[in-house]
Design a protein around this motif. Structure first.
Motif, PDB file in Angstrom:
ATOM      1  N   PRO A   1       0.791  -1.235   0.000  1.00 26.59           N
ATOM      2  CA  PRO A   1       0.000   0.000   0.000  1.00 26.59           C
ATOM      3  C   PRO A   1       0.823   1.284   0.000  1.00 26.59           C
ATOM      4  O   PRO A   1       0.510   2.218  -0.756  1.00 26.59           O
ATOM      5  CB  PRO A   1      -0.842  -0.140   1.275  1.00 26.59           C
ATOM      6  CG  PRO A   1      -1.007  -1.620   1.440  1.00 26.59           C
ATOM      7  CD  PRO A   1       0.292  -2.212   0.993  1.00 26.59           C
ATOM      8  N   ALA A   2       1.862   1.351   0.826  1.00 22.32           N
ATOM      9  CA  ALA A   2       2.663   2.578   0.895  1.00 22.32           C
ATOM     10  C   ALA A   2       3.370   2.853  -0.426  1.00 22.32           C
ATOM     11  O   ALA A   2       3.501   4.012  -0.848  1.00 22.32           O
ATOM     12  CB  ALA A   2       3.692   2.476   2.028  1.00 22.32           C
ATOM     13  N   ILE A   3       3.812   1.800  -1.094  1.00 24.17           N
ATOM     14  CA  ILE A   3       4.479   1.966  -2.384  1.00 24.17           C
ATOM     15  C   ILE A   3       3.471   2.329  -3.465  1.00 24.17           C
ATOM     16  O   ILE A   3       3.721   3.218  -4.292  1.00 24.17           O
ATOM     17  CB  ILE A   3       5.257   0.689  -2.761  1.00 24.17           C
ATOM     18  CG1 ILE A   3       6.464   0.534  -1.820  1.00 24.17           C
ATOM     19  CG2 ILE A   3       5.695   0.718  -4.224  1.00 24.17           C
ATOM     20  CD1 ILE A   3       7.251  -0.737  -2.019  1.00 24.17           C
ATOM     21  N   SER A   4       2.338   1.660  -3.457  1.00 21.23           N
ATOM     22  CA  SER A   4       1.283   1.983  -4.415  1.00 21.23           C
ATOM     23  C   SER A   4       0.895   3.454  -4.315  1.00 21.23           C
ATOM     24  O   SER A   4       0.738   4.149  -5.332  1.00 21.23           O
ATOM     25  CB  SER A   4       0.063   1.100  -4.171  1.00 21.23           C
ATOM     26  OG  SER A   4      -0.993   1.448  -5.039  1.00 21.23           O
ATOM     27  N   LYS A   5       0.798   3.947  -3.091  1.00 25.68           N
ATOM     28  CA  LYS A   5       0.449   5.354  -2.863  1.00 25.68           C
ATOM     29  C   LYS A   5       1.543   6.281  -3.383  1.00 25.68           C
ATOM     30  O   LYS A   5       1.269   7.308  -4.008  1.00 25.68           O
ATOM     31  CB  LYS A   5       0.213   5.588  -1.373  1.00 25.68           C
ATOM     32  CG  LYS A   5      -0.158   7.017  -1.018  1.00 25.68           C
ATOM     33  CD  LYS A   5      -0.376   7.150   0.486  1.00 25.68           C
ATOM     34  CE  LYS A   5      -0.704   8.593   0.863  1.00 25.68           C
ATOM     35  NZ  LYS A   5      -0.882   8.743   2.341  1.00 25.68           N
ATOM     36  N   PHE A   6       2.801   5.914  -3.139  1.00 27.48           N
ATOM     37  CA  PHE A   6       3.924   6.761  -3.549  1.00 27.48           C
ATOM     38  C   PHE A   6       4.061   6.824  -5.067  1.00 27.48           C
ATOM     39  O   PHE A   6       4.592   7.802  -5.607  1.00 27.48           O
ATOM     40  CB  PHE A   6       5.218   6.238  -2.925  1.00 27.48           C
ATOM     41  CG  PHE A   6       6.383   7.184  -3.009  1.00 27.48           C
ATOM     42  CD1 PHE A   6       6.336   8.434  -2.400  1.00 27.48           C
ATOM     43  CD2 PHE A   6       7.527   6.830  -3.701  1.00 27.48           C
ATOM     44  CE1 PHE A   6       7.409   9.306  -2.477  1.00 27.48           C
ATOM     45  CE2 PHE A   6       8.615   7.691  -3.780  1.00 27.48           C
ATOM     46  CZ  PHE A   6       8.560   8.937  -3.165  1.00 27.48           C
ATOM     47  N   LEU A   7       3.585   5.788  -5.751  1.00 19.65           N
ATOM     48  CA  LEU A   7       3.673   5.759  -7.204  1.00 19.65           C
ATOM     49  C   LEU A   7       2.532   6.495  -7.895  1.00 19.65           C
ATOM     50  O   LEU A   7       2.544   6.652  -9.115  1.00 19.65           O
ATOM     51  CB  LEU A   7       3.713   4.305  -7.698  1.00 19.65           C
ATOM     52  CG  LEU A   7       4.990   3.524  -7.368  1.00 19.65           C
ATOM     53  CD1 LEU A   7       4.822   2.050  -7.743  1.00 19.65           C
ATOM     54  CD2 LEU A   7       6.195   4.120  -8.072  1.00 19.65           C
ATOM     55  N   GLN A   8       1.549   6.945  -7.117  1.00 24.34           N
ATOM     56  CA  GLN A   8       0.408   7.637  -7.705  1.00 24.34           C
ATOM     57  C   GLN A   8       0.742   9.095  -8.015  1.00 24.34           C
ATOM     58  O   GLN A   8       1.559   9.718  -7.332  1.00 24.34           O
ATOM     59  CB  GLN A   8      -0.794   7.588  -6.743  1.00 24.34           C
ATOM     60  CG  GLN A   8      -1.336   6.209  -6.475  1.00 24.34           C
ATOM     61  CD  GLN A   8      -1.756   5.489  -7.734  1.00 24.34           C
ATOM     62  OE1 GLN A   8      -2.498   6.039  -8.547  1.00 24.34           O
ATOM     63  NE2 GLN A   8      -1.288   4.261  -7.907  1.00 24.34           N
ATOM     64  N   PRO A   9       0.113   9.656  -9.042  1.00 26.87           N
ATOM     65  CA  PRO A   9       0.290  11.090  -9.316  1.00 26.87           C
ATOM     66  C   PRO A   9      -0.077  11.924  -8.096  1.00 26.87           C
ATOM     67  O   PRO A   9      -1.020  11.610  -7.379  1.00 26.87           O
ATOM     68  CB  PRO A   9      -0.685  11.342 -10.473  1.00 26.87           C
ATOM     69  CG  PRO A   9      -0.875  10.006 -11.123  1.00 26.87           C
ATOM     70  CD  PRO A   9      -0.787   8.993 -10.007  1.00 26.87           C
TER      71      PRO A   9
END
Length: 219
Positions: free
Chosen positions: A189-197
């Motif tokens: 989740p934390a990585i998915s969030k960081f990869l978002q615009p």
């Protein structure tokens, strides 16, 4: 507890791996983006920069400098640095490899035009022949580079592979374990969030970033 504050330019450079690690650790941070020589000189005059250089991170009542020291502190604090001394040294070896690869990419925008193509070819060769085979082999026996849990080495590897793919989109074609690793990491989740615009992840450096760095640091 005071909020973590990062002092650097509005770009990747040596701060980006620190942003990545803080994001994965779930640590919120603010940024002071250096845009003028005066901002930099104020930090120098305040004695905030031990070796007269950035990145600098205000954290836990300290003014931390030197990228590897900052990364190791974050990794230790948030259980991303292995469970014993042997795991820690393996993590450090893998992490140093990714940093070597990323450093070649970081320096390229500052090179003379005639050297940029040569450097790009070198990055591709080193990734394919020196670095990626090591990580491909390590990931053939475990979903993590070291031990049985996520470490800073895994985070740095994801960052590095994404950076190389920006230059060579199909470069992981012959590395199925690295492809699977990327897919797994992106579900965190934390990585998915960081990869978002809109996250604090920085884009690839452009001419404006290079110009600002040169003006602030006067080189």
């Amino acid at each position: 507890m005071s909020k973590v504050v990062l002092y650097y330019f509005d770009g990747r450079g040596h701060m980006e791996s620190i942003r990545w690690l803080l994001a994965v650790a779930g640590v919120e941070f603010d940024e002071v983006l250096l845009k003028t020589r005066e901002q930099f000189e104020k930090l120098l005059n305040d004695g905030s920069l031990m070796f007269q250089q950035v990145p600098m991170v205000e954290m836990d009542g300290m003014k931390l400098v030197q990228s590897k020291a900052i990364l190791n502190y974050i990794a230790e604090k948030y259980n991303l640095h292995g469970k014993d001394l042997k795991e820690k040294v393996m993590i450090d070896m893998y992490a140093e490899g990714t940093r070597d690869l990323m450093d070649m990419i970081k320096i390229r925008p500052f090179l003379p035009p005639d050297e940029k193509k040569t450097k790009l070819e070198l990055i591709q060769t080193k990734a394919l022949e020196r670095y990626f085979p090591v990580y491909e082999k390590a990931l053939s026996v475990s979903q993590y580079l070291v031990g049985n849990q996520l470490s800073c080495a895994d985070v740095h590897l994801l960052e590095a592979t994404l950076m190389v793919e920006e230059k060579f989109p199909s470069i992981l074609f012959t590395f199925p374990n690295l492809q699977a690793f990327q897919a797994r990491m992106k579900t965190i989740p934390a990585i998915s969030k960081f990869l978002q615009p809109g996250s604090k992840r920085k884009p690839q450096p452009d001419d404006g970033y290079v110009k600002t760095v040169k003006e602030v640091l006067r080189f």
